[in-house]
Scaffold this active site. Structure first.
Site, mmCIF file in Angstrom:
data_model
loop_
_atom_site.group_PDB
_atom_site.id
_atom_site.type_symbol
_atom_site.label_atom_id
_atom_site.label_comp_id
_atom_site.label_asym_id
_atom_site.label_seq_id
_atom_site.Cartn_x
_atom_site.Cartn_y
_atom_site.Cartn_z
ATOM 1 N N LYS A 130 -16.734 16.778 11.058
ATOM 2 C CA LYS A 130 -17.376 16.575 12.532
ATOM 3 C C LYS A 130 -17.815 18.053 12.420
ATOM 4 O O LYS A 130 -17.240 18.191 13.329
ATOM 5 C CB LYS A 130 -16.818 15.804 13.464
ATOM 6 N N GLU A 164 -5.675 -4.204 -0.537
ATOM 7 C CA GLU A 164 -6.343 -4.658 0.073
ATOM 8 C C GLU A 164 -7.920 -6.001 -0.298
ATOM 9 O O GLU A 164 -7.757 -6.828 0.502
ATOM 10 C CB GLU A 164 -6.720 -4.734 1.899
ATOM 11 N N THR A 216 0.941 -1.260 0.303
ATOM 12 C CA THR A 216 -0.168 -0.101 -0.106
ATOM 13 C C THR A 216 0.711 1.347 0.232
ATOM 14 O O THR A 216 1.900 1.256 0.537
ATOM 15 C CB THR A 216 -1.108 0.205 0.976
ATOM 16 N N TRP A 251 -21.781 14.414 10.859
ATOM 17 C CA TRP A 251 -21.362 13.927 9.175
ATOM 18 C C TRP A 251 -21.100 15.045 8.244
ATOM 19 O O TRP A 251 -21.921 14.789 7.601
ATOM 20 C CB TRP A 251 -20.285 12.945 9.131
HETATM 21 P P1 AMP Z 1 -5.289 2.210 -3.244
HETATM 22 O O1 AMP Z 1 -5.477 0.694 -1.585
HETATM 23 O O2 AMP Z 1 -4.040 2.951 -3.743
HETATM 24 O O3 AMP Z 1 -5.776 1.226 -4.421
HETATM 25 O O4 AMP Z 1 -6.114 2.612 -2.050
HETATM 26 C C1 AMP Z 1 -7.846 2.191 -1.648
HETATM 27 C C2 AMP Z 1 -8.530 3.421 -0.810
HETATM 28 O O5 AMP Z 1 -8.726 4.142 -2.678
HETATM 29 C C3 AMP Z 1 -10.078 3.512 -0.677
HETATM 30 O O6 AMP Z 1 -9.699 2.933 0.298
HETATM 31 C C4 AMP Z 1 -11.029 4.313 -1.204
HETATM 32 O O7 AMP Z 1 -10.775 5.439 -0.374
HETATM 33 C C5 AMP Z 1 -10.005 5.365 -2.342
HETATM 34 N N1 AMP Z 1 -11.257 4.230 -3.339
HETATM 35 C C6 AMP Z 1 -10.982 3.767 -3.832
HETATM 36 N N2 AMP Z 1 -11.580 3.741 -5.296
HETATM 37 C C7 AMP Z 1 -12.857 4.713 -4.909
HETATM 38 C C8 AMP Z 1 -14.195 5.424 -5.500
HETATM 39 N N3 AMP Z 1 -14.736 4.618 -6.392
HETATM 40 N N4 AMP Z 1 -14.629 6.759 -4.986
HETATM 41 C C9 AMP Z 1 -13.625 6.926 -3.734
HETATM 42 N N5 AMP Z 1 -12.925 6.521 -2.748
HETATM 43 C C10 AMP Z 1 -12.089 5.451 -3.841
#
Ligand code: AMP
Length: 558
Positions: free
Chosen positions: A455, A346, A198, A460
């Protein structure tokens, strides 16, 4: 219990490329290379050369379970490594070259990578880092002898020489078995296949270790009609990088379905992406919102008519929220449907996909866009719920926002060699760190990352909803919203805007634009203008950094 009498064949990644070579041997993989020209090959070629990779790794002494790293853009050689490395039982560790050099060093050491395969452009970076990667026994540059760079890397190998020695033309690989006649080893489907870290916005990056089983099951979900509906009639442009969650599993799903794949290499600017779409008759494109913003800006600047020039039917957008204005632009200017999707490293990454239901048939564009703003419904295999701070399940009413928890066969059970432990709750759910609503039809909508939620007076406010509304203004290039301390309300939203080049935009006209587009009490208390916003290595807004930048900021209302 009575045991079923069906064959227990392991779900192995090698079976995907075998299938593609048998059933879709002529389907093309088109790559823009680091060397420059467009390269064309087929699934049959990838299978043959992946076997040569597997054989070459064996000759190098690579053992099952060893981590083999890549630092590479999207292209056919990277795809050969996807199959060759995992297929022989080793673990493909795709490193994100956009990480800080210290992070790259950290993860290569944490993973204890044995060999590192890299694209030509990464020579200077690796020359700096090689000395601090003691586990790496050799560096393999992914090119041919003709393009071999002058460099000081220890144990430098040339990819084409390395695998060429295992081909029918190149000899027998040392013990009578050439690469072409290599048989993929069979082993347990739970064996680790690939590793992706990540981006580590807080602390060090964490390793997610995928298995053969999880990757194959995930491909099925990606190919399913209410998933991403990848099929042999599709030409899919993978703008999403192969170093970020296995390009959303597309190199595997492509082989499963026989889709024609187009790999853009390092050139992700609007012009390069547009030209690939046009010249290769791309029907489906996948990527994060940032690249689509660059594409749309290019189309506007040059004054193109994509609807007439392209065959694009669908654009899958994930990784960050797809703003309504973006889905509208693709619908009106390209005649393409935006498939909004959500997931994370993940989760391999697919969690939800926003396809329409029969009841949406015949809806106006306006109504459809309101559905497309949501991140979509869970694909089979992803069990999803929202809970409050105490872990109690919340109603699926489209209004109650809570922590989003998931479980399923392609969701992590824990990070690789992680001492902190405990990512899964008693019921087997993983906390995504996202906050979301789920409506009665099962459509999930992300409102925030839990640490970014604003908040205000015990309620929220969704920073994502505000950002998406702001981006709809024609003079806004990018927008971010953070919570700023407020004496009465605890926190109130501050909107931070990057104006499009040459465009005028005042605080007042921005706020006026938002009126009626979001709930009145959500309206930002102030607007700040900046030249650029900080992003992570995967293109996400770095809210933590923004909060630091605006630490001393006082709202006019506070
Ligand atoms: P990553 O592991 O770098 O792919 O990031 C995952 C995170 O990206 C998720 O937990 C979300 O917070 C954000 N994310 C992924 N897809 C979307 C989406 N379509 N809309 C909003 N947030 C997203």
């Amino acid at each position: 219990m009575l045991t079923g009498l069906m064959q227990d064949r392991p779900l192995l990644i090698s079976s995907l490329i075998e299938h593609a070579a048998n059933c879709h041997p002529h389907a093309e993989i088109v790559s823009r290379t680091s060397e420059g020209p467009i390269h064309r090959c087929t699934y049959a070629d990838i299978q043959r050369r992946a076997k040569q990779v597997a054989r070459a790794l064996t000759v190098l002494g690579v053992q099952p379970g060893d981590r083999i790293a890549t630092l590479a853009w999207n292209g056919y050689r990277h795809m050969e490594l996807y199959y060759g490395v995992s297929g022989m039982g080793a673990v493909l560790h795709t490193i994100n070259p956009r990480l800080f050099p210290e992070q790259i060093e950290y993860i290569a050491n944490h993973a204890e990578d044995q060999y590192l395969f890299f694209d030509l452009g990464f020579v200077p970076l690796l020359e700096k880092l090689a000395g601090s990667m003691p586990t790496v026994r050799g560096f393999v540059v992914m090119t041919d002898r003709e393009h071999l760079p002058e460099c000081s890397l220890p144990g430098l190998l040339c990819y084409e020489d390395l695998i060429g020695a295992q081909g029918s033309e190149g000899g027998d690989g040392g013990d009578g078995e050439d690469g072409e006649h290599y048989e993929w080893p069979q082993f347990a489907e739970t064996t680790a296949s690939s590793l992706c870290y990540t981006s580590g916005t807080t602390g060090n990056p964490k390793g997610v270790l995928y298995s053969h089983r999880s990757s194959v099951l995930h491909s099925w979900a990606a190919c399913s009609v209410d998933g991403l509906a990848l099929g042999s009639s599709e030409t899919a442009l993978l703008v999403v990088p192969m170093f970020h969650v296995n390009a959303w599993g597309m190199p595997y799903a492509g082989a499963m379905s026989g889709a024609r794949l187009v790999m853009p290499g390092p050139a992700l600017d609007g012009k390069s992406v547009y030209e690939l779409m046009r010249d290769e008759k791309v029907t489906l494109a996948l990527g994060v919102p940032t690249v689509w913003l660059m594409l749309l800006q290019y189309v506007d600047t040059v004054g193109l008519t994509p609807r007439d020039e392209l065959c694009l039917r669908r654009v899958v957008i994930g990784g960050a929220s797809a703003p309504r204005a973006m889905s509208e632009r693709f619908a009106t200017s390209f005649g393409a449907f935006v498939v909004h999707a959500w997931g994370m490293t993940e989760m391999s990454p697919l969690g939800t996909v926003c396809n329409l239901l029969p009841k949406h048939q015949g809806d106006t564009l306006e109504k459809r866009l309101a559905v497309q703003e949501k991140q979509g419904r869970a694909v089979y295999g992803v069990d999803m719920k929202i809970v409050d701070d105490d872990g109690a399940r919340l109603a699926q009413d489209g209004r109650s926002a809570g922590h989003l928890l998931v479980r399923g066969p392609w969701i992590t059970s824990g990070y690789y060699r992680d001492e902190s432990g405990g990512t899964i709750d008693g019921d087997g759910f993983f906390d995504t760190g996202d906050v979301a609503t789920i409506d009665a039809d099962g459509y999930m909508q992300i409102t925030d990352r839990s640490k970014d939620v604003i908040k205000s007076g015990g309620e929220w406010i969704s920073s994502i909803a505000l950002e998406n509304a702001a981006i709809g203004h024609p003079a806004v290039a990018e927008a971010a919203v953070i919570g700023v301390a407020h004496a009465k309300w605890q926190e109130r939203p501050l909107l931070i805007v990057v104006r499009k080049r040459g465009q005028e935009l005042t605080r007042e006209s921005m706020l006026q634009f938002l009126q009626g587009r979001v709930a009145n009490w959500w309206l930002p208390d102030d607007v700040a203008f900046v030249d650029q916003l900080p992003h992570t290595a995967t293109g996400k807004l770095q809210k933590m950094k923004l909060r630091e930048m605006f630490e001393d900021y006082r709202l006019p209302t506070a």
